[in-house]
Design an enzyme around this catalytic site. Structure first.
Site, PDB file in Angstrom:
ATOM      1  N   SER A   1       0.879  -1.178   0.000  1.00 16.62           N
ATOM      2  CA  SER A   1       0.000   0.000   0.000  1.00 16.62           C
ATOM      3  C   SER A   1       0.912   1.222   0.000  1.00 16.62           C
ATOM      4  O   SER A   1       2.103   1.113   0.301  1.00 16.62           O
ATOM      5  CB  SER A   1      -0.838  -0.027   1.288  1.00 16.62           C
ATOM      6  OG  SER A   1      -1.438   1.222   1.543  1.00 16.62           O
TER       7      SER A   1
ATOM      8  N   TYR B   1      -2.104  -1.491  10.459  1.00 17.27           N
ATOM      9  CA  TYR B   1      -2.092  -1.565   8.989  1.00 17.27           C
ATOM     10  C   TYR B   1      -0.760  -1.046   8.439  1.00 17.27           C
ATOM     11  O   TYR B   1      -0.110  -1.695   7.605  1.00 17.27           O
ATOM     12  CB  TYR B   1      -3.268  -0.746   8.451  1.00 17.27           C
ATOM     13  CG  TYR B   1      -3.533  -0.876   6.974  1.00 17.27           C
ATOM     14  CD1 TYR B   1      -4.352  -1.883   6.478  1.00 17.27           C
ATOM     15  CD2 TYR B   1      -2.986   0.027   6.059  1.00 17.27           C
ATOM     16  CE1 TYR B   1      -4.615  -1.992   5.115  1.00 17.27           C
ATOM     17  CE2 TYR B   1      -3.237  -0.079   4.704  1.00 17.27           C
ATOM     18  CZ  TYR B   1      -4.063  -1.085   4.231  1.00 17.27           C
ATOM     19  OH  TYR B   1      -4.311  -1.185   2.887  1.00 17.27           O
TER      20      TYR B   1
HETATM   21  P1  NAD Z   1     -11.590  -6.029   0.167  1.00 13.70           P
HETATM   22  O1  NAD Z   1     -12.177  -5.956   1.541  1.00 13.70           O
HETATM   23  O2  NAD Z   1     -12.475  -5.812  -1.010  1.00 13.70           O
HETATM   24  O3  NAD Z   1     -10.856  -7.428  -0.046  1.00 13.70           O
HETATM   25  C1  NAD Z   1     -10.177  -8.098   0.968  1.00 13.70           C
HETATM   26  C2  NAD Z   1     -10.087  -9.566   0.620  1.00 13.70           C
HETATM   27  O4  NAD Z   1      -9.348 -10.248   1.649  1.00 13.70           O
HETATM   28  C3  NAD Z   1     -11.462 -10.256   0.552  1.00 13.70           C
HETATM   29  O5  NAD Z   1     -11.452 -11.246  -0.456  1.00 13.70           O
HETATM   30  C4  NAD Z   1     -11.568 -10.903   1.925  1.00 13.70           C
HETATM   31  O6  NAD Z   1     -12.474 -12.007   1.973  1.00 13.70           O
HETATM   32  C5  NAD Z   1     -10.132 -11.349   2.119  1.00 13.70           C
HETATM   33  N1  NAD Z   1      -9.776 -11.647   3.498  1.00 13.70           N
HETATM   34  C6  NAD Z   1      -9.938 -10.880   4.600  1.00 13.70           C
HETATM   35  N2  NAD Z   1      -9.506 -11.535   5.687  1.00 13.70           N
HETATM   36  C7  NAD Z   1      -9.033 -12.742   5.254  1.00 13.70           C
HETATM   37  C8  NAD Z   1      -8.458 -13.861   5.893  1.00 13.70           C
HETATM   38  N3  NAD Z   1      -8.270 -13.902   7.226  1.00 13.70           N
HETATM   39  N4  NAD Z   1      -8.105 -14.928   5.140  1.00 13.70           N
HETATM   40  C9  NAD Z   1      -8.318 -14.920   3.793  1.00 13.70           C
HETATM   41  N5  NAD Z   1      -8.860 -13.881   3.141  1.00 13.70           N
HETATM   42  C10 NAD Z   1      -9.220 -12.813   3.867  1.00 13.70           C
HETATM   43  O7  NAD Z   1     -10.404  -4.987   0.200  1.00 13.70           O
HETATM   44  P2  NAD Z   1      -9.374  -4.491  -0.928  1.00 13.70           P
HETATM   45  O8  NAD Z   1      -9.397  -3.025  -0.870  1.00 13.70           O
HETATM   46  O9  NAD Z   1      -9.594  -5.195  -2.205  1.00 13.70           O
HETATM   47  O10 NAD Z   1      -8.007  -4.953  -0.266  1.00 13.70           O
HETATM   48  C11 NAD Z   1      -7.154  -5.932  -0.829  1.00 13.70           C
HETATM   49  C12 NAD Z   1      -5.721  -5.627  -0.434  1.00 13.70           C
HETATM   50  O11 NAD Z   1      -5.345  -4.373  -0.995  1.00 13.70           O
HETATM   51  C13 NAD Z   1      -5.500  -5.516   1.075  1.00 13.70           C
HETATM   52  O12 NAD Z   1      -4.261  -6.101   1.411  1.00 13.70           O
HETATM   53  C14 NAD Z   1      -5.444  -4.016   1.288  1.00 13.70           C
HETATM   54  O13 NAD Z   1      -4.686  -3.663   2.417  1.00 13.70           O
HETATM   55  C15 NAD Z   1      -4.762  -3.567   0.017  1.00 13.70           C
HETATM   56  N6  NAD Z   1      -4.940  -2.150  -0.332  1.00 13.70           N
HETATM   57  C16 NAD Z   1      -6.181  -1.617  -0.509  1.00 13.70           C
HETATM   58  C17 NAD Z   1      -6.299  -0.280  -0.845  1.00 13.70           C
HETATM   59  C18 NAD Z   1      -7.642   0.362  -1.073  1.00 13.70           C
HETATM   60  O14 NAD Z   1      -7.683   1.603  -1.185  1.00 13.70           O
HETATM   61  N7  NAD Z   1      -8.725  -0.368  -1.182  1.00 13.70           N
HETATM   62  C19 NAD Z   1      -5.152   0.501  -1.007  1.00 13.70           C
HETATM   63  C20 NAD Z   1      -3.906  -0.069  -0.822  1.00 13.70           C
HETATM   64  C21 NAD Z   1      -3.807  -1.410  -0.489  1.00 13.70           C
END
Ligand code: NAD
Length: 260
Positions: A142, A155
């Site tokens: 991130s 985080y």
């Molecule tokens: P999201 O909530 O849509 O997806 C998260 C995914 O992780 C889902 O499929 C969920 O079921 C799964 N998950 C959660 N806990 C779990 C566990 N214990 N075991 C297995 N799977 C699990 O969120 P997102 O925004 O798509 O996030 C995905 C990644 O991207 C994360 O690592 C997040 O930190 C990172 N990220 C997101 C953003 C943003 O702005 N959305 C920015 C930078 C990084």
């Protein structure tokens, strides 16, 4: 481009992970989906992706905070899809609170899923890549793997931690045909960010659209969300031959966030 290869994308039932899975499948890659959610909805995603891309798509609901379940997840991927060539460590959760009030059990959970979980997936998957002298490990870090924000102690710590893991794995695999990189998205409009938009809307007493703009204007100079398709395309590039000498680095995709 990735025909005959297999990718495990953790946390791919929604959001960024699903975008990455779709992009890799679009290049002919077999996919193991992972993550939580409604069983019927996940089966629809799995079957729909397999049909649309014409690839094998499996699903394993392993909890990434559990080392034994991770070991089974890798075994299942290899035995049902014939190997594991690409590993995308993407599963993640968020919780915001000042450090003095941050619940210790949520700290443990965030570190377990987003940092320790990635250690276990890499440890289990890497031997399969080394055997073939080819592999790609992509860690969804991130902007918070590079800079900090208030109220995100766990985080930011997990995302900085995975930057260290990325570099070590890159050095240890530098002559092996395997690369290990991190991608560093800014705000992407997924469920994880929707919760923050709703909190902001309540805090400022404005609509979710105004709250989203408010959130972006504080951090992301483009004032636009990154899309999951853009992140998927970046991952496809990192899996290409053109990226064979790119290893051990963060790749920001953040509308200018970390240029400030
Ligand atoms: P999201 O909530 O849509 O997806 C998260 C995914 O992780 C889902 O499929 C969920 O079921 C799964 N998950 C959660 N806990 C779990 C566990 N214990 N075991 C297995 N799977 C699990 O969120 P997102 O925004 O798509 O996030 C995905 C990644 O991207 C994360 O690592 C997040 O930190 C990172 N990220 C997101 C953003 C943003 O702005 N959305 C920015 C930078 C990084």
């Amino acid at each position: 481009m990735l025909k005959g290869k297999t990718a495990l994308v953790t946390g791919s039932t929604t959001g960024i992970g699903l975008g990455i899975a779709r992009a890799l499948a679009g290049e002919g890659c077999n996919i193991m989906l992972n993550g939580f959610g409604d069983k019927t909805a996940i089966e629809e995603i799995r079957a729909g992706l397999a049909k649309k891309a014409g690839v094998e798509v499996g699903y394993n609901g392993a909890d990434l905070s559990d080392a034994d379940q991770i070991s089974s997840l890798i075994h299942d991927t290899v035995s049902s899809l014939g190997g594991i060539d690409i590993l995308v460590n993407n599963a993640g959760i968020q919780h915001t609170a000042p450090v003095t009030e941050f619940p210790a059990d949520i700290w443990d959970k965030i570190i377990a899923i987003m940092l320790t979980g990635a250690f276990h997936t890499i440890q289990n998957a890497l031997p399969h890549m080394l055997e073939k002298s080819w592999g790609r490990i992509i860690n969804t870090s991130s902007v918070h793997g590079l800079v900090a924000s208030i109220n995100k102690a766990a985080y930011v710590s997990a995302k900085h931690g995975i930057m260290g893991l990325t570099k070590v794995v890159a050095l240890e695999t530098a002559q092996s045909g395997v690369t290990c990189n991190a991608i560093n998205p800014g705000f992407v409009h997924t469920d994880l960010v929707q919760a923050q938009i709703e909190d902001r809307a309540t805090a400022i007493g404005k609509s979710p659209t105004k709250a989203a703009h408010d959130l972006l204007s504080k951090k992301q100079p483009s004032l636009d969300f990154v899309t999951v398709e853009q992140i998927g395309a970046l991952c496809v590039f990192l899996c290409s031959d053109a990226a064979a000498q790119i290893t051990g680095i963060p790749v920001p995709i953040d509308g200018g966030w970390t240029a400030q």
